[in-house]
Design a protein around this motif. Structure first.
Motif, mmCIF file in Angstrom:
data_model
loop_
_atom_site.group_PDB
_atom_site.id
_atom_site.type_symbol
_atom_site.label_atom_id
_atom_site.label_comp_id
_atom_site.label_asym_id
_atom_site.label_seq_id
_atom_site.Cartn_x
_atom_site.Cartn_y
_atom_site.Cartn_z
ATOM 1 N N THR A 32 -0.357 3.288 8.040
ATOM 2 C CA THR A 32 -1.717 3.481 7.514
ATOM 3 C C THR A 32 -2.325 4.680 8.218
ATOM 4 O O THR A 32 -2.902 4.563 9.294
ATOM 5 C CB THR A 32 -2.563 2.224 7.746
ATOM 6 N N ARG A 33 -2.192 5.834 7.579
ATOM 7 C CA ARG A 33 -2.585 7.079 8.235
ATOM 8 C C ARG A 33 -4.059 7.402 8.092
ATOM 9 O O ARG A 33 -4.603 8.185 8.860
ATOM 10 C CB ARG A 33 -1.754 8.231 7.664
ATOM 11 N N ASN A 34 -4.742 6.820 7.094
ATOM 12 C CA ASN A 34 -6.158 7.128 6.914
ATOM 13 C C ASN A 34 -6.897 5.879 6.457
ATOM 14 O O ASN A 34 -6.299 4.814 6.243
ATOM 15 C CB ASN A 34 -6.339 8.269 5.895
ATOM 16 N N SER A 35 -8.205 5.995 6.291
ATOM 17 C CA SER A 35 -9.037 4.846 5.931
ATOM 18 C C SER A 35 -8.718 4.326 4.535
ATOM 19 O O SER A 35 -8.808 3.121 4.274
ATOM 20 C CB SER A 35 -10.516 5.233 6.009
ATOM 21 N N LYS A 36 -8.308 5.218 3.626
ATOM 22 C CA LYS A 36 -7.983 4.785 2.262
ATOM 23 C C LYS A 36 -6.771 3.864 2.263
ATOM 24 O O LYS A 36 -6.758 2.832 1.566
ATOM 25 C CB LYS A 36 -7.727 6.004 1.384
ATOM 26 N N GLU A 37 -5.757 4.211 3.050
ATOM 27 C CA GLU A 37 -4.565 3.365 3.111
ATOM 28 C C GLU A 37 -4.865 2.048 3.823
ATOM 29 O O GLU A 37 -4.324 1.007 3.451
ATOM 30 C CB GLU A 37 -3.437 4.110 3.824
ATOM 31 N N ARG A 38 -5.723 2.073 4.835
ATOM 32 C CA ARG A 38 -6.115 0.826 5.494
ATOM 33 C C ARG A 38 -6.885 -0.073 4.537
ATOM 34 O O ARG A 38 -6.712 -1.300 4.529
ATOM 35 C CB ARG A 38 -6.937 1.125 6.742
ATOM 36 N N ASN A 39 -7.742 0.527 3.739
ATOM 37 C CA ASN A 39 -8.486 -0.216 2.731
ATOM 38 C C ASN A 39 -7.518 -0.869 1.739
ATOM 39 O O ASN A 39 -7.626 -2.062 1.425
ATOM 40 C CB ASN A 39 -9.439 0.748 2.011
ATOM 41 N N HIS A 56 0.815 -1.215 0.000
ATOM 42 C CA HIS A 56 0.000 0.000 0.000
ATOM 43 C C HIS A 56 0.850 1.267 0.000
ATOM 44 O O HIS A 56 0.436 2.308 -0.511
ATOM 45 C CB HIS A 56 -0.935 -0.002 1.212
ATOM 46 N N ASP A 57 2.069 1.194 0.589
ATOM 47 C CA ASP A 57 2.962 2.348 0.605
ATOM 48 C C ASP A 57 4.078 2.216 -0.420
ATOM 49 O O ASP A 57 5.072 2.933 -0.350
ATOM 50 C CB ASP A 57 3.555 2.518 2.006
ATOM 51 N N ARG A 107 0.583 1.937 12.938
ATOM 52 C CA ARG A 107 -0.361 3.066 12.911
ATOM 53 C C ARG A 107 0.117 4.160 11.968
ATOM 54 O O ARG A 107 -0.688 4.780 11.266
ATOM 55 C CB ARG A 107 -0.532 3.623 14.315
#
Length: 325
Positions: A130-137, A90-91, A127
């Motif tokens: 994944t700073r926001n919901s989009k990155e967690r998704n 994701h990153d 934590r």
């Protein structure tokens, strides 16, 4: 008559360290046989004398980069430190990942206080990654894609393509009303078909956490909204995998391809499942080459019913001009 002074070893001028190193460097550029000039042949990984042709060194290691640059700007653009970026994370693999082994660099176990400290660092590191919901998704979806691709034996290029498709779906805001697992599965299904290593919906559904109907519906939606160019699955692309799983000979695999080619020329494949045609071709080819394979064996490998195999292999044999067994 005066005696000439006797020179001892201590009276001789000593060479400094710089002169010694210079001499060593000069020796490396001169041929030990004829004193000629040495050149490095990068194509053969050798150091050769230009005069006598003596190979001084061979099997040299090329310590340069694997890329080429033709100007300064291209060199700055391609130069890098560390692993290359990847869309499968994701990153893009740019953040730090703290391992879960409670050991130091020397392999020794950490003390209880150090283990607690490392656990807190891991928690905060996750934590921050994944700073926001989009990155967690995105992190959850890419993990699902990697898990399913591993279960299906898909290569890395398919995983990379599936990750790009999911990123596009997330950017185009196609996820509301649909599950993360459903869109991730549809992305993997589309990527496998684009790469020419397709998997059937039944195989995809077997490793996915969503139902087959939802996968098919989400796949059609993603392909339509993103404008993906996905060609119809070719039955011949399934043959090598089926033949390998059944441990069939190369002759049987070639015969199955010939049956499918003849079926295409006569239009027998139109409107029929490519997986069913491939399974039937493998079974028919096994009969023609006297391989001991049952319909049940092919059915288990291809996840197709024996009734479908019986119907399709008769059509293939009739199209090929032979009588069904």
């Amino acid at each position: 008559m005066t005696d000439s002074p006797i020179r001892t070893r201590s009276d001789e001028p000593r060479q400094t360290e710089s002169e010694t190193s210079t001499e060593t460097a000069d020796e490396r550029t001169e041929c030990p046989e004829c004193g000629g000039r040495l050149v490095s042949d990068d194509g053969r990984a050798e150091t050769v004398c230009t005069d006598c042709g003596l190979v001084v060194e061979e099997d040299e290691i090329d310590r340069g980069p694997e890329w080429r640059a033709f100007d300064a700007a291209e060199k700055d653009e391609k130069s890098r430190v560390g692993a290359p970026t990847t869309n499968m994370m994701h990153d893009q693999g740019l953040s730090t990942n703290i391992g879960w082994q409670d050991k130091d660099a020397y392999g020794r176990s950490l003390s209880s206080r150090q283990r607690e400290k490392m656990q807190r660092l891991r928690t905060w590191n996750e934590r921050f990654r994944t700073r926001n919901s989009k990155e967690r998704n995105l992190k959850q979806a890419l993990g699902e894609i990697d898990r399913m691709a591993s279960a299906l034996g898909l290569p890395e290029n398919v995983r990379e393509t599936a990750s790009v498709i999911y990123r596009r779906a997330l950017e185009e805001d196609l996820l509301p009303g649909r599950s993360i697992e459903g869109v991730a599965t549809a992305s993997l299904y589309a990527a496998a078909r684009q790469a020419g290593t397709p998997r059937s919906l039944d195989e995809i559904a077997a490793v996915s956490r969503v139902e087959k109907a939802e996968i098919a519906r989400t796949y059609r939606y993603v392909v339509r909204e993103l404008g993906l160019e996905v060609q119809p699955a070719d039955p011949e692309s399934y043959v090598p995998r089926f033949a390998s799983d059944l441990d069939l000979a190369d002759e049987t695999e070639r015969r199955a391809r010939d049956l499918l080619s003849t079926a295409k020329e006569r239009g027998v494949h139109s409107g029929k499942s490519p997986v069913g045609l491939a399974a039937a071709a493998v079974y028919a080819a096994a009969l023609l080459t006297n391989e001991k394979v049952t319909q049940n064996d092919v059915s288990d490998v291809a996840s197709i019913s024996e009734v479908t195999i019986r119907n399709r292999y008769k059509e293939l044999l009739e199209a090929d001009g032979g009588a069904p067994a």
